[in-house]
Write a protein that holds these residues in place. Structure first.
Motif, short mmCIF file in Angstrom:
data_model
loop_
_atom_site.label_atom_id
_atom_site.label_comp_id
_atom_site.label_asym_id
_atom_site.label_seq_id
_atom_site.Cartn_x
_atom_site.Cartn_y
_atom_site.Cartn_z
N VAL A 62 0.84 -1.20 0.00
CA VAL A 62 0.00 0.00 0.00
C VAL A 62 0.87 1.25 0.00
CG1 VAL A 62 -1.98 -1.09 1.14
CG2 VAL A 62 -0.21 0.01 2.52
N ALA A 63 0.26 2.35 -0.42
CA ALA A 63 1.00 3.61 -0.51
C ALA A 63 0.04 4.78 -0.30
CB ALA A 63 1.67 3.72 -1.88
N ARG A 64 0.63 5.93 -0.14
CA ARG A 64 -0.15 7.17 -0.15
C ARG A 64 0.66 8.20 -0.90
NH1 ARG A 64 0.42 10.01 5.81
NH2 ARG A 64 2.48 10.88 5.44
N ARG A 65 -0.02 9.20 -1.40
CA ARG A 65 0.71 10.30 -2.02
C ARG A 65 -0.10 11.57 -1.88
NH1 ARG A 65 0.46 9.54 -8.60
NH2 ARG A 65 -1.74 10.05 -8.80
N SER A 66 0.61 12.67 -2.00
CA SER A 66 -0.04 13.96 -1.94
C SER A 66 0.77 14.96 -2.75
CB SER A 66 -0.23 14.43 -0.50
OG SER A 66 0.98 14.39 0.20
N ARG A 67 0.06 15.96 -3.20
CA ARG A 67 0.65 17.05 -3.96
C ARG A 67 0.88 18.20 -2.97
NH1 ARG A 67 -1.68 21.26 -6.86
NH2 ARG A 67 -0.51 21.84 -8.71
N PHE A 68 2.08 18.71 -2.95
CA PHE A 68 2.39 19.89 -2.15
C PHE A 68 2.44 21.09 -3.09
CE2 PHE A 68 3.79 16.56 0.61
CZ PHE A 68 3.73 17.07 1.90
N HIS A 69 1.98 22.23 -2.61
CA HIS A 69 2.01 23.42 -3.47
C HIS A 69 2.42 24.65 -2.68
CE1 HIS A 69 -1.89 24.77 -1.88
NE2 HIS A 69 -2.15 23.48 -1.83
N ASN A 70 3.04 25.55 -3.39
CA ASN A 70 3.49 26.84 -2.86
C ASN A 70 3.20 27.84 -3.96
OD1 ASN A 70 4.84 29.10 -1.96
ND2 ASN A 70 6.84 28.11 -1.80
N GLY A 71 2.02 28.45 -3.92
CA GLY A 71 1.61 29.33 -5.02
C GLY A 71 1.46 28.51 -6.28
N ASP A 72 2.16 28.88 -7.34
CA ASP A 72 2.07 28.14 -8.61
C ASP A 72 3.10 27.02 -8.72
OD1 ASP A 72 4.27 29.78 -8.82
OD2 ASP A 72 3.85 30.41 -10.89
N LYS A 73 3.88 26.79 -7.69
CA LYS A 73 4.87 25.70 -7.68
C LYS A 73 4.28 24.48 -6.98
CE LYS A 73 8.68 28.94 -7.70
NZ LYS A 73 9.12 28.82 -9.06
N ALA A 74 4.64 23.29 -7.47
CA ALA A 74 4.08 22.07 -6.88
C ALA A 74 5.10 20.94 -6.97
CB ALA A 74 2.80 21.67 -7.62
N LEU A 75 4.89 19.93 -6.16
CA LEU A 75 5.64 18.68 -6.26
C LEU A 75 4.74 17.56 -5.76
CD1 LEU A 75 6.77 17.90 -3.14
CD2 LEU A 75 8.31 19.77 -3.67
N LEU A 76 5.09 16.34 -6.14
CA LEU A 76 4.28 15.17 -5.82
C LEU A 76 5.13 14.21 -5.00
CD1 LEU A 76 1.53 13.71 -6.39
CD2 LEU A 76 2.66 12.68 -8.37
N VAL A 77 4.63 13.81 -3.82
CA VAL A 77 5.36 12.90 -2.93
C VAL A 77 4.55 11.63 -2.76
CG1 VAL A 77 6.31 12.56 -0.62
CG2 VAL A 77 6.43 14.82 -1.68
N GLY A 78 5.13 10.49 -3.14
CA GLY A 78 4.52 9.18 -2.91
C GLY A 78 5.31 8.44 -1.86
N GLU A 79 4.60 7.81 -0.92
CA GLU A 79 5.23 7.06 0.18
C GLU A 79 4.66 5.65 0.17
OE1 GLU A 79 5.65 11.01 2.98
OE2 GLU A 79 3.68 10.06 2.68
N TYR A 80 5.54 4.66 0.03
CA TYR A 80 5.18 3.26 -0.17
C TYR A 80 5.63 2.46 1.05
CZ TYR A 80 4.67 4.96 -4.91
OH TYR A 80 4.27 5.67 -6.01
N PHE A 81 4.68 1.88 1.77
CA PHE A 81 4.95 1.24 3.05
C PHE A 81 5.33 -0.22 2.86
CE2 PHE A 81 2.22 4.86 3.63
CZ PHE A 81 2.89 5.55 4.63
N LEU A 82 6.55 -0.56 3.26
CA LEU A 82 7.06 -1.93 3.09
C LEU A 82 6.36 -2.88 4.03
CD1 LEU A 82 10.78 -0.96 2.60
CD2 LEU A 82 9.28 -1.97 0.88
N PRO A 83 6.17 -4.14 3.60
CA PRO A 83 5.39 -5.11 4.40
C PRO A 83 5.91 -5.31 5.81
CG PRO A 83 6.02 -6.06 2.27
CD PRO A 83 6.66 -4.71 2.37
N ARG A 84 7.22 -5.39 6.00
CA ARG A 84 7.76 -5.67 7.35
C ARG A 84 7.50 -4.49 8.30
NH1 ARG A 84 12.70 -5.95 4.46
NH2 ARG A 84 13.54 -3.88 4.17
N PHE A 85 7.18 -3.33 7.74
CA PHE A 85 6.92 -2.17 8.58
C PHE A 85 5.44 -2.03 8.93
CE2 PHE A 85 5.75 2.34 8.85
CZ PHE A 85 6.39 2.64 10.03
N CYS A 86 4.57 -2.28 7.98
CA CYS A 86 3.15 -1.99 8.22
C CYS A 86 2.33 -3.20 8.66
CB CYS A 86 2.54 -1.28 7.00
SG CYS A 86 2.49 -2.26 5.51
N HIS A 87 2.97 -4.30 9.01
CA HIS A 87 2.20 -5.45 9.53
C HIS A 87 2.48 -5.67 10.98
CE1 HIS A 87 1.81 -6.44 5.20
NE2 HIS A 87 0.60 -6.70 5.62
#
Length: 182
Positions: free
Chosen positions: A157-182
């Motif tokens: 599983v993963a999550r992501r979000s778009r960060f913005h600062n006025g007209d500037k943006a970036l996309l951050v995706g975070e992918y949770f490894l099995p040994r961590f999220c179980h």
């Protein structure tokens, strides 16, 4: 409708179907309602939350970073031309000596101008430390990802979000490894 992102190696980011909400993702795969649910919804800095969970140490391993083309879907999400290069950074967020989370950040060229130039030189510094120390950067809503794993060590599983600062943006995706999220 889900959106995809490509990849294949065991500790690499797998192709992912993205959903606009946890509930929508849960209709496809109830894994999102299990132990990973907390992490998929955690507000604030994921880095800071991971550091709190460490009994010994936290560090960032840079897997790769540099100019490359985002996927078609990533370019659409950021509203940049498909063939335009972006600064792409992939890292492992490691706690107590083991990778817990894989992260992929897409930074369009326009975002790298001015103060954004610093984003190309983060090295082993967590991106979250930079984003959350600058109040001009705002996080958009989370999307929840169901990863199409090809190997048991890949993140489910993963999550992501778009960060913005006025007209500037970036996309951050975070992918949770099995040994961590179980």
């Amino acid at each position: 409708m889900p959106r995809r992102m490509p990849s294949t190696a065991p500790l690499a980011i797998p192709p992912t179907d993205w959903y606009r909400s946890l509930a929508a993702a849960g209709l496809r795969d109830n894994t999102v309602h299990g132990p990973a649910r907390f992490w998929l919804q955690a507000e604030g800095s994921l880095t800071r939350e991971l550091q709190r969970r460490c009994s010994d140490s936290f560090h960032v391993n840079v897997i790769r970073e540099g100019f490359s083309r985002p996927t078609r879907e990533e370019a659409q999400t950021l509203n940049v031309p498909e063939r335009q290069l972006a600064w792409i950074r992939e890292v492992q967020l490691c706690g107590d000596g083991a990778p817990w989370v894989l992260a992929r950040t897409i930074i369009p060229l326009a975002t790298l101008e001015g103060a954004g130039r610093r984003l190309r030189h983060l090295g082993r510094q967590p991106l979250g430390a930079w984003l959350f120390s600058n109040p001009r950067w705002q996080r958009g809503p989370f999307e929840t990802g169901i990863c199409l794993t090809r190997h048991p060590s890949q993140p489910p599983v993963a999550r992501r979000s778009r960060f913005h600062n006025g007209d500037k943006a970036l996309l951050v995706g975070e992918y949770f490894l099995p040994r961590f999220c179980h």
